[in-house]
Write a protein that holds these residues in place. Structure first.
Motif, short mmCIF file in Angstrom:
data_model
loop_
_atom_site.label_atom_id
_atom_site.label_comp_id
_atom_site.label_asym_id
_atom_site.label_seq_id
_atom_site.Cartn_x
_atom_site.Cartn_y
_atom_site.Cartn_z
N PRO A 25 31.10 36.47 37.42
CA PRO A 25 31.88 37.60 36.89
C PRO A 25 32.84 38.15 37.94
O PRO A 25 32.56 38.13 39.14
CB PRO A 25 30.80 38.62 36.53
N ILE A 26 33.99 38.62 37.48
CA ILE A 26 34.95 39.27 38.37
C ILE A 26 34.58 40.74 38.46
O ILE A 26 34.64 41.47 37.47
CB ILE A 26 36.39 39.09 37.85
N LEU A 76 35.08 31.66 39.94
CA LEU A 76 35.26 33.07 39.68
C LEU A 76 36.11 33.27 38.42
O LEU A 76 37.25 32.80 38.34
CB LEU A 76 35.94 33.74 40.88
N GLY A 77 35.55 33.95 37.43
CA GLY A 77 36.28 34.20 36.20
C GLY A 77 36.23 33.04 35.23
O GLY A 77 35.66 31.98 35.51
N GLU A 78 36.84 33.24 34.08
CA GLU A 78 36.74 32.28 32.98
C GLU A 78 38.01 31.49 32.75
O GLU A 78 38.18 30.88 31.68
CB GLU A 78 36.34 33.03 31.70
N GLU A 79 38.93 31.47 33.71
CA GLU A 79 40.20 30.80 33.50
C GLU A 79 40.41 29.65 34.48
O GLU A 79 41.50 29.44 34.99
CB GLU A 79 41.35 31.81 33.59
N THR A 80 39.35 28.89 34.74
CA THR A 80 39.47 27.71 35.59
C THR A 80 39.24 26.47 34.75
O THR A 80 38.58 26.52 33.71
CB THR A 80 38.46 27.74 36.76
N ASP A 115 42.20 27.35 39.36
CA ASP A 115 42.16 28.68 38.75
C ASP A 115 43.50 28.94 38.07
O ASP A 115 44.52 29.14 38.73
CB ASP A 115 41.89 29.73 39.82
N SER A 174 35.36 44.40 39.94
CA SER A 174 36.46 45.17 40.52
C SER A 174 36.14 46.65 40.55
O SER A 174 35.12 47.08 40.03
CB SER A 174 37.74 44.92 39.74
N THR A 207 30.22 30.27 35.57
CA THR A 207 31.24 31.30 35.76
C THR A 207 30.64 32.53 36.42
O THR A 207 29.63 33.08 35.97
CB THR A 207 31.85 31.70 34.40
N ALA A 263 44.53 31.47 36.18
CA ALA A 263 45.04 32.83 36.28
C ALA A 263 45.74 33.04 37.63
O ALA A 263 46.83 33.60 37.70
CB ALA A 263 43.90 33.84 36.11
#
Length: 217
Positions: free
Chosen positions: A214-215, A68-72, A97, A217, A212, A99
């Motif tokens: 997308p997150i 989940l997301g691009e910061e892993t 992760d 929200s 990846t 973040a």
């Protein structure tokens, strides 16, 4: 999970997963790293080393994971497995992760899959020269493979010490800590790693890609 070993295929369904953190053998360097992370909001560990408890269902031998997301990002680590009274050593990635790490290191470990190579060595075969085992990783950047980690297990606390801190019952797997990232920790679409035994002339190699999500929200 199925592993290739010198005595044939070993099948295992681990019942417990321990992710050891803060396992650098140079305590001064570990303390300095803790201070660096604290400055950017990552909580300091309650003790060193620390044994995070994660779901064994995170372990995977798939060649692609989803995050989940691009910061892993991945981390090459020695992997231990106790099966039928015997301890095996292999290679895994503690994908994390980054973040989420600023809020909870334990949660950042639990949220990501942990890719594991499909080869194991009996620990007793390398016990006398564990410090000489060479751990390396690469990441894909701009279409090329770039060195990401490079060092010997001598940089990590002795595996016997780590196992003493969190005894391995049958069915337990452990990721044993990692090496510094060359150029800093950063995400990449693909990760490759190796564990080489220079004494026996053998190597365990594994790579995987990260898709990846997308997150929303």
């Amino acid at each position: 999970m199925k592993f290739q070993t010198e005595t044939g295929v070993l099948e295992s369904t681990p019942e417990r997963l321990i992710v050891a953190g803060w396992t650098g053998r140079d305590r001064a360097a570990v303390d300095h790293h803790i201070e660096e992370l604290a400055a950017i909001g990552v909580p300091a560990p309650s003790t060193v080393p620390l044994y995070y408890q994660c779901s064994p269902a995170l372990l995977t031998q798939e060649k692609q994971i989803q995050a989940l997301g691009e910061e892993t990002s991945g981390e090459a680590e020695p992997f231990l497995l106790k099966q039928d009274g015997r301890i095996w050593i292999g290679l895994g990635s503690d994908h994390t992760d980054r973040a989420l790490e600023a809020h909870s290191v334990a949660a950042s470990k639990q949220i990501c899959a942990k890719p594991i190579a499909d080869v194991l060595w009996p620990l007793e075969a390398v016990t006398q020269h564990l410090d000489d085992l060479h751990l390396k990783s690469w990441i894909e950047e701009d279409g090329s493979w770039v060195p990401y980690q490079d060092g010997k297990l001598a940089s990590i606390l002795p595996l016997e010490q780590l196992m003493a801190g969190a005894p391995l019952a049958d069915g337990t797997a452990m990721l044993c800590g990692t090496l510094p990232a060359i150029g800093g920790v950063r995400p990449a679409p693909a990760f490759s790693m190796s564990l080489t035994d220079p004494v026996r002339g053998q190597s365990i190699d594994w790579s995987y890609r990260t898709a990846t999500l997308p997150i929303i929200s």
